[in-house]
Design an enzyme around this catalytic site. Structure first.
Site, short mmCIF file in Angstrom:
data_model
loop_
_atom_site.label_atom_id
_atom_site.label_comp_id
_atom_site.label_asym_id
_atom_site.label_seq_id
_atom_site.Cartn_x
_atom_site.Cartn_y
_atom_site.Cartn_z
N SER C 82 -8.48 14.81 0.81
CA SER C 82 -7.80 14.19 -0.33
C SER C 82 -8.75 13.55 -1.34
O SER C 82 -8.32 13.17 -2.44
CB SER C 82 -6.81 13.13 0.15
N LYS C 85 -8.65 15.02 -4.68
CA LYS C 85 -7.55 14.81 -5.63
C LYS C 85 -8.00 14.17 -6.94
O LYS C 85 -7.68 14.68 -8.01
CB LYS C 85 -6.43 13.99 -4.97
N TYR C 262 -3.58 5.62 -0.09
CA TYR C 262 -2.30 5.82 0.61
C TYR C 262 -1.45 4.54 0.53
O TYR C 262 -1.47 3.86 -0.49
CB TYR C 262 -2.54 6.25 2.08
N VAL C 280 -8.41 12.31 4.83
CA VAL C 280 -8.23 12.25 6.29
C VAL C 280 -9.45 12.67 7.09
O VAL C 280 -9.48 12.51 8.31
CB VAL C 280 -7.03 13.10 6.77
#
Lengths: 339, 339, 339, 339
Positions: C82, C85, C262, C280
């Site tokens: 991630s 992103k 998150y 992750v």
């Protein structure tokens, strides 16, 4: 001939609806009343359904002892859509037994839209009458067979439910369903993520099987025989063929009763009080247990996705006859007819 | 006396349950079987309910022609809790008519917990068997009367439902309910914000009235007469008093059928197929329409909030007798008894 | 050499972190303190990530004027997950401009899990830092190119972000991602149903592109250069290459600040107050605007999915240095260091 | 006088906004541009706010070194409404320390409406800028004092924030708020049920306190001083009074930055990038840290509940000046002004 009349009449009293001619007259009146209802519009999500003539309106019935009456466009074919859900569930239930079925699928109305992306508090689809539960039901039918053999098997079962009446397959609807199936794909992947499927389930194949079930074609006449088979505890009233177990039918009727009419199910159980299932093609299968099965068909839908004329027909039917689940209560002094 | 026996037996065949003695023997067997079940625990949210002896277990029944049988702690009193919901709804429905009632309250299972902070897609409480709908039902009962007169009215109606049997009021439970009612206050304010109440509703007073309804005391014996009054279409089978309209009872049974057992309602409709309502005191009212009313009571609850022994009793009853809503399907070859 | 020392020191004062040696000593202390933290566990959803040695712990930094310091397993490669992103978003934003990007994607933290099946109140994914928004971002990058050319383009852009440092592709992770992507498939179909994608988007291809972006491999060293490029307004501090527009970086840092960690994002903004993004694989990119970029990497994750050692490092860093967004408030009399 | 001019100019360069006159001219231009915007409508939920003249439009500012500029209806009083949330939070934070505060309240935007009946994944209100979190904040201020002393305390604190400027209390608004507070009562009971409050919290009293905080009256001028006190790290720039701790201000600005503008917060952080808080009276407190505090006031609101003219002013301000949180990025070659 006077004598014959007397014989017929005497004999007719052993039928479940003794005064059948008069009953048909009443059905006819309701049919024509509903015909005037111009509300609703056809479902728009695939062109094959969107373009159906909104004037189509058919009522067909078949009693548990095989008497028939049909009025309107009863020979027109249409796709069965969600009306396949109770039939497929009944077949799967007869095949697997309810315990196995309900390891994977719940028993509850969802209180939400029929295609909602959610599971119940045990992480199962809420019931087999909504898309998620119906996809799971499809996964539980002969999962070890090839796609072709699976389809043959289910076609054979549907034919037995319909007796000799029409059953077809609409391939252009099937292809459109596949095209427009974003929500169903989302549901299926969401369920797979939540480990809802039996081990070994092939997702793509299961979804195609589900779309095929929705794309089967019936007429109001053949639908009525199917409904009558349910009304008759699983034995086709025309052929005497014991298609489904009585237990599977009991379970199916229970779930049609509580979950069969989309978001209108609770209100329908309250006002009509009969097991029924509707589909976006404008079809409704209506079951008066131990008495008669109806297939109603008219493409324009209300905001809940139920056929406008079909729902009106059900209401009028129950206003006139003591068909509601709790209509036979002691002390009921209403003037409703017990046909 | 042999002669008398014969007369009695001959006469008894006109009863709804002709072989009543044998039926009672079966009930007795099921009672003792369930007695062994030690699962569950009493509700913890107020001390008066938490401290009830988990050994209490009572079954009482009353047929629609007034035959009685009771076994266990049937003279012990307990608060009626949510079992008041269908009774209050039936009274309100008889008073207002269903159209007015359902301007304010839906017909659908919510698919969620009984005290969930949510409304249905028309911004009404989902149904009158959950807290929000029951608070609204309370608001619809004699809203112009004073608090005292309202309570007198409802007490009088409950007494008519129970015939001459026990009906009391537990003030310490009432006070505890008020103390522990954060969720119900939240629900009520949330509903008022959403304009769910009829104009002029006094929130505080309505909630107090609702808590009072939950704090009424019955015994299994008096509860059975109430259930029998529902089974008998609204006419008290002991007194012949037409307490409720047949239509109000039909509506009540429909909603008990679909929404009466909390989150287990769908499964209960599927497996037991009878209208019932449970409460956190461990009480269940069970109605076999046109036949018999049961009151089951045992404080330990399962995870759904239903009496453990009560639910087991219902399952066993339907395994033995053809009482399920769809048990009388043609072609049903099961060996179940039709009492 | 005394003279040289003086020259170096005099010269160093023109650096953004004048006392770089002392700063590195502090970083080193924090690194060793965090090394003792044995909490957390590697993500379990694909074996390639589950099996990573939980002892790996790397900190690498690169200032906006190109000073470097690294400690620990900084040459080990790992997939970016991630952390891709914000980089992909920055590239897409530079390519399309923010107006076009945010026709399709929101700006808001979702208040829910990173892969929740939901859209914001305008029917868009909440932001580009969660899966749904990142899939949409991928759809907006060079949509007319072939799959191969698209991947080449993005690889080239990532290489420019990393300068000459390591960038690879882990094909076995990519294949595993595809295998375990039920939720992402569900998200993508759900978004297509809601018409979230630009016209002409190929769903399958877009998802594969998204999985490829997650499967790019970096080291802590190369990640630090990427973070430093963001800290430096889009100009790679090692190569001077203007990889991204300043506006694209501003937008990216804003969204990293509010949505990068998150479900811990709000708490992180509160306590650390710096733009960051975690993945992750245990990676965190941390940006101190106009000063320095960090890449932290350690596989064990906390319940929010963030690297345990990484989060501890960020906290300690901000406890020691005036790096929090609002640390430079007038009147701040804390003893924190301004390096 | 030429000489004096030179002295003033020389001296002014030590101010935080050296070219203050030119800056005021720009503010004036933006003010007049926004004045033409006729969109939006006043909030309808209480008559006192609904009936405000939609033409009111005021901008007032105060720099951290005490320079003032005001234009429009800056002497009109209005209730502070939700703009009290950051101030009360800052006071509570200074009183209790952030650790104690955030045992009870989260740090996250909720991704939902400001009065949504929901808690975060730790069962806390999402943040102190929404109703639930603000009610909890009120509960944490001097809970052992009597209602009167509590109000006196907070009034005293607000007066210190406003310096010598206007602070009043609008009792008719307070009474209306109490009347129309169904959702806030629902929220409060829902939170009490979820054990969100500190032990001993009196619900009714806390809610009244909360409504009182919303009913405090300010003018744009006094609001600007409050905003400037935040911009200045807690020290009132007019009086030099250290009203709040620097840490409390840092925390407050962080949460205003992420959660201050209702559902528009994310977009505001993205486009404007400054801590702000709006209220339904049409007020916005806007903070440029270390530089200047603004109070903007105009009753017509947009669909998000923010003042239409106020939001336009913020956008124009940041288009013209380098005030965005990440506007000072290296490499930023924009022509924006650094005042």
């Amino acid at each position: 001939s006077d004598n014959l009349e007397i014989v017929v009449r005497a004999f007719s009293h052993s039928f479940v609806i003794p005064e059948f001619r008069s009953f048909c007259d009443d059905i006819d009146k309701i049919y024509h009343q509903c015909k005037n209802n111009q509300n609703g519009q056809t479902t728009q999500y695939i062109p094959q359904l969107a373009n159906k003539n909104p004037k189509f309106w058919a009522v067909s019935m078949c009693t548990v002892d095989g008497q028939r009456y049909s009025v309107g466009d009863v020979k027109e074919s249409f796709t069965i859509q969600s009306c396949s859900k109770p039939l497929t569930y009944a077949i799967a239930c007869a095949e697997n037994g309810p315990e196995k079925m309900h390891q994977y699928i719940g028993f509850e109305p969802s209180g939400r839209f029929f295609n909602e992306l959610c599971l119940d508090y045990k992480n199962k689809p809420h019931n087999p009458m909504i898309n998620s539960g119906a996809i799971l039901t499809a996964a539980l039918i002969k999962p070890t067979l090839s796609a072709a053999d699976r389809f043959d098997y289910i076609l054979e079962m549907y034919k037995r439910l319909a007796g000799s009446e029409y059953l077809g397959f609409n391939n252009s609807v099937f292809l459109s369903e596949k095209e427009c199936a974003d929500r169903n794909f989302a549901l299926a992947y969401f369920m797979r993520e939540n480990k809802c499927f039996p081990p070994g389930t092939k997702l793509q194949e299961t979804l195609e099987f589900y779309f095929q079930l929705c794309s089967l074609e019936i007429t109001a006449e053949s639908g009525a025989v199917m409904a009558a088979t349910l009304a008759n505890g699983g034995i086709n009233p025309l052929t005497g063929d014991p298609v489904l177990t009585c237990e599977a039918v009991r379970n199916t009727l229970t779930l049609m009763h509580s979950c069969g009419m989309y978001n209108y199910s609770g209100q329908f159980a309250f006002k009509v009080g009969l097991p029924a299932k509707s589909g976006v093609s404008g079809c409704i299968l209506l079951v008066v247990p131990n008495t008669v099965g109806f297939c109603l068909w008219s493409p324009p839908l209300d905001a809940n996705g139920n056929s406008v004329r079909g729902v009106e027909f059900c209401s009028e039917l129950v206003n006139l006859f003591k068909f509601h689940h709790f209509d036979n209560l002691r002390g009921n002094t209403s003037t409703k007819i017990d046909p």
